[in-house]
Design a protein around this motif. Structure first.
Motif, PDB file in Angstrom:
ATOM      1  N   GLY A 182       7.749  -3.296   3.498  1.00  0.00           N
ATOM      2  CA  GLY A 182       7.978  -4.557   2.810  1.00  0.00           C
ATOM      3  C   GLY A 182       6.670  -5.240   2.465  1.00  0.00           C
ATOM      4  N   GLN A 183       6.753  -6.450   1.935  1.00  0.00           N
ATOM      5  CA  GLN A 183       5.558  -7.166   1.481  1.00  0.00           C
ATOM      6  C   GLN A 183       4.557  -7.382   2.606  1.00  0.00           C
ATOM      7  OE1 GLN A 183       6.772 -10.792  -0.431  1.00  0.00           O
ATOM      8  NE2 GLN A 183       7.470  -9.767  -2.284  1.00  0.00           N
ATOM      9  N   LYS A 184       5.051  -7.760   3.797  1.00  0.00           N
ATOM     10  CA  LYS A 184       4.140  -8.020   4.913  1.00  0.00           C
ATOM     11  C   LYS A 184       3.434  -6.747   5.359  1.00  0.00           C
ATOM     12  CE  LYS A 184       6.587 -12.061   6.760  1.00  0.00           C
ATOM     13  NZ  LYS A 184       7.306 -12.644   7.936  1.00  0.00           N
ATOM     14  N   SER A 185       4.187  -5.645   5.417  1.00  0.00           N
ATOM     15  CA  SER A 185       3.590  -4.376   5.836  1.00  0.00           C
ATOM     16  C   SER A 185       2.582  -3.877   4.812  1.00  0.00           C
ATOM     17  CB  SER A 185       4.686  -3.320   6.046  1.00  0.00           C
ATOM     18  OG  SER A 185       5.569  -3.713   7.069  1.00  0.00           O
ATOM     19  N   VAL A 186       2.915  -4.047   3.527  1.00  0.00           N
ATOM     20  CA  VAL A 186       1.991  -3.647   2.461  1.00  0.00           C
ATOM     21  C   VAL A 186       0.697  -4.451   2.567  1.00  0.00           C
ATOM     22  CG1 VAL A 186       1.593  -3.713  -0.026  1.00  0.00           C
ATOM     23  CG2 VAL A 186       3.745  -2.809   0.866  1.00  0.00           C
ATOM     24  N   LYS A 187       0.811  -5.748   2.781  1.00  0.00           N
ATOM     25  CA  LYS A 187      -0.379  -6.586   2.897  1.00  0.00           C
ATOM     26  C   LYS A 187      -1.229  -6.177   4.102  1.00  0.00           C
ATOM     27  CE  LYS A 187      -2.014 -11.363   3.080  1.00  0.00           C
ATOM     28  NZ  LYS A 187      -3.068 -11.009   4.057  1.00  0.00           N
ATOM     29  N   LYS A 188      -0.544  -5.841   5.194  1.00  0.00           N
ATOM     30  CA  LYS A 188      -1.256  -5.430   6.407  1.00  0.00           C
ATOM     31  C   LYS A 188      -2.084  -4.176   6.146  1.00  0.00           C
ATOM     32  CE  LYS A 188      -0.302  -5.199  11.366  1.00  0.00           C
ATOM     33  NZ  LYS A 188       0.747  -5.198  12.406  1.00  0.00           N
ATOM     34  N   LEU A 189      -1.504  -3.248   5.381  1.00  0.00           N
ATOM     35  CA  LEU A 189      -2.236  -2.025   5.047  1.00  0.00           C
ATOM     36  C   LEU A 189      -3.310  -2.292   3.999  1.00  0.00           C
ATOM     37  CD1 LEU A 189       0.780   0.445   5.016  1.00  0.00           C
ATOM     38  CD2 LEU A 189      -1.154   0.514   6.597  1.00  0.00           C
ATOM     39  N   ASN A 190      -3.004  -3.163   3.038  1.00  0.00           N
ATOM     40  CA  ASN A 190      -4.013  -3.533   2.038  1.00  0.00           C
ATOM     41  C   ASN A 190      -5.241  -4.140   2.704  1.00  0.00           C
ATOM     42  OD1 ASN A 190      -1.733  -4.670  -0.630  1.00  0.00           O
ATOM     43  ND2 ASN A 190      -2.347  -2.612   0.016  1.00  0.00           N
ATOM     44  N   ASP A 191      -5.004  -4.904   3.758  1.00  0.00           N
ATOM     45  CA  ASP A 191      -6.115  -5.575   4.450  1.00  0.00           C
ATOM     46  C   ASP A 191      -7.093  -4.592   5.078  1.00  0.00           C
ATOM     47  OD1 ASP A 191      -5.152  -8.035   3.739  1.00  0.00           O
ATOM     48  OD2 ASP A 191      -4.176  -8.454   5.662  1.00  0.00           O
ATOM     49  N   ILE A 192      -6.630  -3.356   5.330  1.00  0.00           N
ATOM     50  CA  ILE A 192      -7.559  -2.347   5.880  1.00  0.00           C
ATOM     51  C   ILE A 192      -7.942  -1.324   4.800  1.00  0.00           C
ATOM     52  CG2 ILE A 192      -6.736  -2.611   8.248  1.00  0.00           C
ATOM     53  CD1 ILE A 192      -5.221   0.059   7.881  1.00  0.00           C
ATOM     54  N   GLY A 193      -7.695  -1.706   3.525  1.00  0.00           N
ATOM     55  CA  GLY A 193      -8.148  -0.878   2.413  1.00  0.00           C
ATOM     56  C   GLY A 193      -7.211   0.238   2.017  1.00  0.00           C
ATOM     57  N   VAL A 194      -5.943   0.153   2.408  1.00  0.00           N
ATOM     58  CA  VAL A 194      -4.972   1.201   2.061  1.00  0.00           C
ATOM     59  C   VAL A 194      -4.062   0.678   0.957  1.00  0.00           C
ATOM     60  CG1 VAL A 194      -3.070   2.634   2.912  1.00  0.00           C
ATOM     61  CG2 VAL A 194      -5.049   2.166   4.380  1.00  0.00           C
ATOM     62  N   PHE A 195      -4.157   1.288  -0.232  1.00  0.00           N
ATOM     63  CA  PHE A 195      -3.384   0.833  -1.384  1.00  0.00           C
ATOM     64  C   PHE A 195      -2.495   1.933  -1.971  1.00  0.00           C
ATOM     65  CE2 PHE A 195      -7.025  -1.949  -1.073  1.00  0.00           C
ATOM     66  CZ  PHE A 195      -6.498  -3.205  -1.317  1.00  0.00           C
ATOM     67  N   THR A 196      -2.904   3.176  -1.845  1.00  0.00           N
ATOM     68  CA  THR A 196      -2.133   4.282  -2.413  1.00  0.00           C
ATOM     69  C   THR A 196      -1.541   5.146  -1.310  1.00  0.00           C
ATOM     70  OG1 THR A 196      -3.995   5.827  -2.475  1.00  0.00           O
ATOM     71  CG2 THR A 196      -3.724   4.340  -4.375  1.00  0.00           C
ATOM     72  N   VAL A 197      -0.547   5.961  -1.700  1.00  0.00           N
ATOM     73  CA  VAL A 197       0.070   6.868  -0.729  1.00  0.00           C
ATOM     74  C   VAL A 197      -0.959   7.884  -0.229  1.00  0.00           C
ATOM     75  CG1 VAL A 197       1.844   8.628  -0.383  1.00  0.00           C
ATOM     76  CG2 VAL A 197       2.364   6.585  -1.725  1.00  0.00           C
ATOM     77  N   LYS A 198      -1.891   8.272  -1.083  1.00  0.00           N
ATOM     78  CA  LYS A 198      -2.920   9.218  -0.644  1.00  0.00           C
ATOM     79  C   LYS A 198      -3.748   8.624   0.493  1.00  0.00           C
ATOM     80  CE  LYS A 198      -6.590  12.272  -2.275  1.00  0.00           C
ATOM     81  NZ  LYS A 198      -7.353  12.759  -3.456  1.00  0.00           N
ATOM     82  N   GLU A 199      -4.081   7.336   0.380  1.00  0.00           N
ATOM     83  CA  GLU A 199      -4.841   6.673   1.449  1.00  0.00           C
ATOM     84  C   GLU A 199      -3.975   6.513   2.699  1.00  0.00           C
ATOM     85  OE1 GLU A 199      -7.690   4.000  -1.532  1.00  0.00           O
ATOM     86  OE2 GLU A 199      -5.732   3.244  -0.873  1.00  0.00           O
ATOM     87  N   LEU A 200      -2.696   6.266   2.514  1.00  0.00           N
ATOM     88  CA  LEU A 200      -1.773   6.177   3.648  1.00  0.00           C
ATOM     89  C   LEU A 200      -1.649   7.529   4.336  1.00  0.00           C
ATOM     90  CD1 LEU A 200       0.384   4.515   5.224  1.00  0.00           C
ATOM     91  CD2 LEU A 200       2.046   5.274   3.504  1.00  0.00           C
ATOM     92  N   TYR A 201      -1.588   8.581   3.534  1.00  0.00           N
ATOM     93  CA  TYR A 201      -1.476   9.951   4.037  1.00  0.00           C
ATOM     94  C   TYR A 201      -2.641  10.294   4.962  1.00  0.00           C
ATOM     95  CZ  TYR A 201      -0.770  15.058   3.747  1.00  0.00           C
ATOM     96  OH  TYR A 201      -0.562  16.390   4.029  1.00  0.00           O
ATOM     97  N   GLY A 202      -3.801   9.722   4.688  1.00  0.00           N
ATOM     98  CA  GLY A 202      -4.988  10.037   5.476  1.00  0.00           C
ATOM     99  C   GLY A 202      -5.069   9.325   6.810  1.00  0.00           C
ATOM    100  N   LEU A 203      -4.165   8.370   7.060  1.00  0.00           N
ATOM    101  CA  LEU A 203      -4.208   7.636   8.325  1.00  0.00           C
ATOM    102  C   LEU A 203      -3.578   8.448   9.455  1.00  0.00           C
ATOM    103  CD1 LEU A 203      -3.161   4.020   7.226  1.00  0.00           C
ATOM    104  CD2 LEU A 203      -5.469   4.945   7.525  1.00  0.00           C
ATOM    105  N   PRO A 204      -4.173   8.413  10.641  1.00  0.00           N
ATOM    106  CA  PRO A 204      -3.589   9.121  11.787  1.00  0.00           C
ATOM    107  C   PRO A 204      -2.243   8.499  12.180  1.00  0.00           C
ATOM    108  CG  PRO A 204      -5.833   8.366  12.268  1.00  0.00           C
ATOM    109  CD  PRO A 204      -5.431   7.732  10.987  1.00  0.00           C
TER     110      PRO A 204
END
Length: 347
Positions: A182-204
Motif C-alpha cells: 500500500g501507500q505507506k509500505s511503498v513510501k517506506k521502501l522509497n525512503d531507502i531508495g527502492v522504487f522498482t521491482v528490480k530494486e525490490l528483488y535485490g533486497l534480502p
C-alpha cells in the motif's frame, strides 16, 4: 501442474455504461460520481483520465482539471444489471469464479483443456456481443500476475505472462504494482531508495521481514512472481454500508440523524434481499480537515431490521464528540451471517 488463472476487469465500467446508454457521450470526458462540488469521482472515461482525473478524486478538483467534462450521477442498479450479464458469461466457462467487485473477477480454468488465451478471447468477444462493452483480460499461472497482466494494455487489453518471462518482465515496474504494497509500505521502501521491482528483488528476505514482519516473505516472493493464493469462490461480502458527502459541513447531530435514518432503511433493504443479519455497527465520519474517524459497537445478538440498526447507530452517534464540523458520514453493519429459516413439517 501450473495453474491457469484469468483476471478480467471491465474498462471504465460505470462511465462505459453511461456512454452505451447515451451514445452522444462517446468521445467526451465522462465523469461518474457525485454531481455536487462536494462529491467524489466513482469512475471516469479514458478521455477524462487524460486530464488527470482519477477515481476517488473530489468533484471540485475533477472540474478544475477537466471543466468540459460531462458529470453523471451513479446508477448502481443499472450497473448491477449489466454486471449480472457479464458474470453469467464467466460462470458458463467455469464455476471457479472469484468476484472482486461489480466489474472484476478471477477465473481458475486449470481444469479446462482449452488454451487459456482462447478462453480469454472468447470472454472478450462474448462481453462485447452481449453488452457492447470492452473488458481487459490477463492470463498467467497465479492471481498476482494475472491481475498485473489485465492492467498491462488497457482498455480492451489482453496480456499473457508465462513462467519464462518472470522475473525480468517485472523489473521495470514500480513497486506500487506489487500486490499487498500500500501507500505507506511503498513510501517506506522509497525512503531507502527502492522504487522498482528490480530494486525490490535485490533486497534480502531478512530485510523485508524486518520491515514488514511475516508479510515480508510474501513481498519477497511477489517480486519473484510467486503467489500461492487460491481462488475463493465463497468470497463473502464482509459488510453492508452507505455513506455520503454532506452538502454543507455540520456538527449538528440532529442533522446527522436524518442521514443515519436513511442509511438504516437502505441497509435493512439490502440485508433483507440477501437474507443476512449482522451484529457489528460502525459509523464513519470525515472531518472538514479530511481526517477519517470510525466508531464501532459489536452486539451480543444479530439484527437486520431498520429500527434496530437505526437505534444502535444513534447510540454510537451519541458517544461521538464532534470536535470540528464533518463533511462525510457513513454507516455500515458487519459480522454478517445468513438467516436460517426452519421449515415446519406438514405432518
Amino acid at each position: 501442474m501450473d495453474r491457469k488463472i484469468i483476471h478480467v476487469d471491465m474498462d471504465a465500467f460505470f462511465a462505459s455504461v453511461e456512454i452505451m446508454d447515451n451514445p452522444r457521450l462517446k468521445g467526451k470526458p465522462v465523469i461518474v460520481g457525485g454531481t455536487t462540488e462536494r462529491g467524489v469521482v466513482a469512475t471516469c472515461s479514458y478521455e477524462a483520465r487524460e486530464f488527470g482525473v482519477r477515481s476517488a478524486m473530489p468533484i471540485y478538483m475533477a472540474k478544475a482539471k477537466c471543466p468540459e467534462a460531462v458529470f453523471m450521477p451513479v446508477r448502481y442498479g443499472r450497473y448491477k444489471e449489466i454486471s449480472n450479464k457479464i458474470f453469467s458469461i464467466f460462470h458458463k466457462i467455469t464455476d471457479l469464479v472469484e468476484p472482486l467487485s461489480i466489474d472484476e473477477a478471477y477465473l481458475d480454468i486449470t481444469h479446462l483443456e482449452k488454451d487459456p488465451v482462447e478462453i480469454a478471447v472468447f470472454i472478450k468477444q462474448e462481453v462485447k456481443r452481449q453488452t457492447g462493452l470492452t473488458i481487459s483480460a490477463g492470463v498467467s499461472y497465479n492471481k498476482f500476475l494475472a491481475k498485473l497482466a489485465s492492467d498491462w494494455n488497457k482498455p480492451d487489453g489482453l496480456k499473457i505472462i508465462e513462467k519464462h518471462m518472470v522475473p525480468e518482465i517485472l523489473f521495470p515496474l514500480s513497486i506500487s504494482k506489487v500486490y499487498g504494497l500500500g501507500q505507506k509500505s511503498v513510501k517506506k521502501l522509497n525512503d531507502i531508495g527502492v522504487f522498482t521491482v528490480k530494486e525490490l528483488y535485490g533486497l534480502p528476505k531478512e530485510l523485508l521481514i524486518e520491515f514488514f514482519g511475516k508479510f515480508g516473505v510474501e513481498i519477497y516472493e511477489r517480486a519473484r512472481g510467486i503467489d500461492g493464493r487460491e481462488i475463493n469462490i465463497d468470497r463473502e461480502r464482509k459488510s453492508i454500508g452507505r455513506e455520503t458527502t454532506l452538502r454543507v459541513d455540520t456538527d449538528i447531530k440532529d442533522d446527522l440523524k436524518l442521514y443515519l435514518n436513511d442509511f438504516s432503511e437502505s441497509i435493512a433493504d439490502t440485508m433483507r434481499n440477501k437474507n443476512v443479519s449482522g451484529k457489528s455497527i460502525t459509523i464513519k465520519i470525515k472531518t472538514s480537515s479530511f481526517v477519517n474517524h470510525t466508531k464501532s459497537k459489536t452486539l451480543n445478538h444479530y439484527i437486520y431490521n431498520k429500527e434496530d440498526i437505526y437505534e444502535e447507530a444513534l447510540n454510537i452517534l451519541d458517544e461521538i464528540e464532534l470536535m470540528e464540523k464533518i463533511r462525510l458520514i457513513g454507516l455500515s453493519i458487519s459480522s454478517l451471517r445468513e438467516n436460517k429459516t426452519e421449515q415446519i413439517s406438514m405432518f
